[in-house]
Design a protein around this motif. Sequence first.
Motif, short mmCIF file in Angstrom:
data_model
loop_
_atom_site.label_atom_id
_atom_site.label_comp_id
_atom_site.label_asym_id
_atom_site.label_seq_id
_atom_site.Cartn_x
_atom_site.Cartn_y
_atom_site.Cartn_z
N VAL A 115 16.44 -45.20 -10.81
CA VAL A 115 16.34 -46.63 -10.53
C VAL A 115 16.03 -46.86 -9.05
O VAL A 115 15.15 -47.66 -8.71
CB VAL A 115 17.63 -47.37 -10.95
N LYS A 116 16.73 -46.16 -8.14
CA LYS A 116 16.46 -46.30 -6.71
C LYS A 116 15.02 -45.91 -6.39
O LYS A 116 14.34 -46.58 -5.61
CB LYS A 116 17.43 -45.44 -5.90
N ASN A 117 14.57 -44.82 -6.99
CA ASN A 117 13.21 -44.36 -6.75
C ASN A 117 12.18 -45.36 -7.28
O ASN A 117 11.16 -45.62 -6.64
CB ASN A 117 13.00 -42.99 -7.41
N MET A 118 12.46 -45.96 -8.42
CA MET A 118 11.55 -46.95 -9.00
C MET A 118 11.47 -48.19 -8.09
O MET A 118 10.39 -48.74 -7.87
CB MET A 118 12.03 -47.36 -10.40
N ILE A 119 12.59 -48.61 -7.53
CA ILE A 119 12.60 -49.75 -6.61
C ILE A 119 11.77 -49.43 -5.36
O ILE A 119 10.95 -50.24 -4.92
CB ILE A 119 14.05 -50.15 -6.24
N LEU A 120 11.96 -48.23 -4.80
CA LEU A 120 11.17 -47.80 -3.66
C LEU A 120 9.68 -47.78 -3.99
O LEU A 120 8.85 -48.28 -3.24
CB LEU A 120 11.58 -46.39 -3.22
N HIS A 121 9.34 -47.17 -5.13
CA HIS A 121 7.95 -47.06 -5.56
C HIS A 121 7.31 -48.45 -5.68
O HIS A 121 6.22 -48.69 -5.16
CB HIS A 121 7.86 -46.31 -6.88
N ASN A 122 8.00 -49.36 -6.36
CA ASN A 122 7.47 -50.71 -6.54
C ASN A 122 7.29 -51.43 -5.20
O ASN A 122 6.32 -52.15 -5.01
CB ASN A 122 8.36 -51.52 -7.48
N ALA A 123 8.22 -51.22 -4.28
CA ALA A 123 8.10 -51.85 -2.96
C ALA A 123 6.89 -51.30 -2.21
O ALA A 123 6.13 -52.07 -1.61
CB ALA A 123 9.38 -51.61 -2.15
N PHE A 124 6.70 -49.98 -2.26
CA PHE A 124 5.54 -49.37 -1.59
C PHE A 124 4.23 -49.87 -2.20
O PHE A 124 3.28 -50.18 -1.48
CB PHE A 124 5.60 -47.85 -1.67
N VAL A 125 4.17 -49.97 -3.53
CA VAL A 125 2.96 -50.45 -4.20
C VAL A 125 2.68 -51.90 -3.81
O VAL A 125 1.54 -52.27 -3.52
CB VAL A 125 3.07 -50.29 -5.74
N LEU A 127 3.66 -53.49 -1.07
CA LEU A 127 3.24 -53.54 0.33
C LEU A 127 1.79 -53.09 0.50
O LEU A 127 1.02 -53.70 1.24
CB LEU A 127 4.16 -52.67 1.19
N LEU A 128 1.42 -52.02 -0.21
CA LEU A 128 0.05 -51.54 -0.13
C LEU A 128 -0.92 -52.57 -0.69
O LEU A 128 -1.99 -52.80 -0.12
CB LEU A 128 -0.11 -50.19 -0.85
N GLY A 129 -0.54 -53.21 -1.79
CA GLY A 129 -1.37 -54.26 -2.36
C GLY A 129 -1.59 -55.41 -1.38
O GLY A 129 -2.70 -55.95 -1.27
N ARG A 130 -0.55 -55.76 -0.64
CA ARG A 130 -0.67 -56.82 0.37
C ARG A 130 -1.60 -56.40 1.50
O ARG A 130 -2.37 -57.21 2.01
CB ARG A 130 0.70 -57.21 0.90
N LYS A 131 -1.49 -55.13 1.91
CA LYS A 131 -2.37 -54.64 2.97
C LYS A 131 -3.83 -54.69 2.52
O LYS A 131 -4.70 -55.11 3.27
CB LYS A 131 -1.99 -53.21 3.36
N TYR A 132 -4.10 -54.26 1.29
CA TYR A 132 -5.47 -54.28 0.77
C TYR A 132 -5.96 -55.72 0.60
O TYR A 132 -7.13 -56.00 0.83
CB TYR A 132 -5.58 -53.51 -0.54
N SER A 133 -5.07 -56.60 0.21
CA SER A 133 -5.44 -58.01 0.06
C SER A 133 -5.84 -58.60 1.41
O SER A 133 -6.81 -59.36 1.51
CB SER A 133 -4.27 -58.79 -0.53
#
Length: 143
Positions: A115-125, A127-133
């Motif tokens: 669960v912790k890893n999934m939360i981290l993964h989703n946060a990274f995705v 953030l990256l989506g916002r950077k690309y946007s």
Amino acid sequence: MLLHIGANLSAEVSPMARLFDPVCRMLEVAIRATVLRHNLIANNISNVDTPGYQAVDIRFEELLERVLRGEVEPEEVSFEPLARQPGVKLVLESGEGVRLDANTVDIDREMTKMVKNMILHNAFVKLLGRKYSTLKTAIRGTL
């Protein structure tokens, strides 16, 4: 027992990779690391009833810190093949309540880590989506 994995220093930086800032590249490294951690946790869970199985985890936070400090370029980081790369630690977990069959998988601990890893993964995705946007907006010249 620790196995070291991490940076592949022979990789070349492509001209396209230079277009993106170091934060984007670091987020890509973090996403790949969380995918690898997810696979290790899933493997631990699938071996919960295997006698003698030792739970495994990966510590990639030190590598991300090295990327942020500029000691390792994000393009140089590769998680394949796992056993031949320096920088990230693959850790055999001892487990506090080793069972009679010598299996160290604690299903509650593994589910919590997942669960912790999934939360981290989703946060990274995200953030990256916002950077690309932001990059897309800059290219289009619109707000």
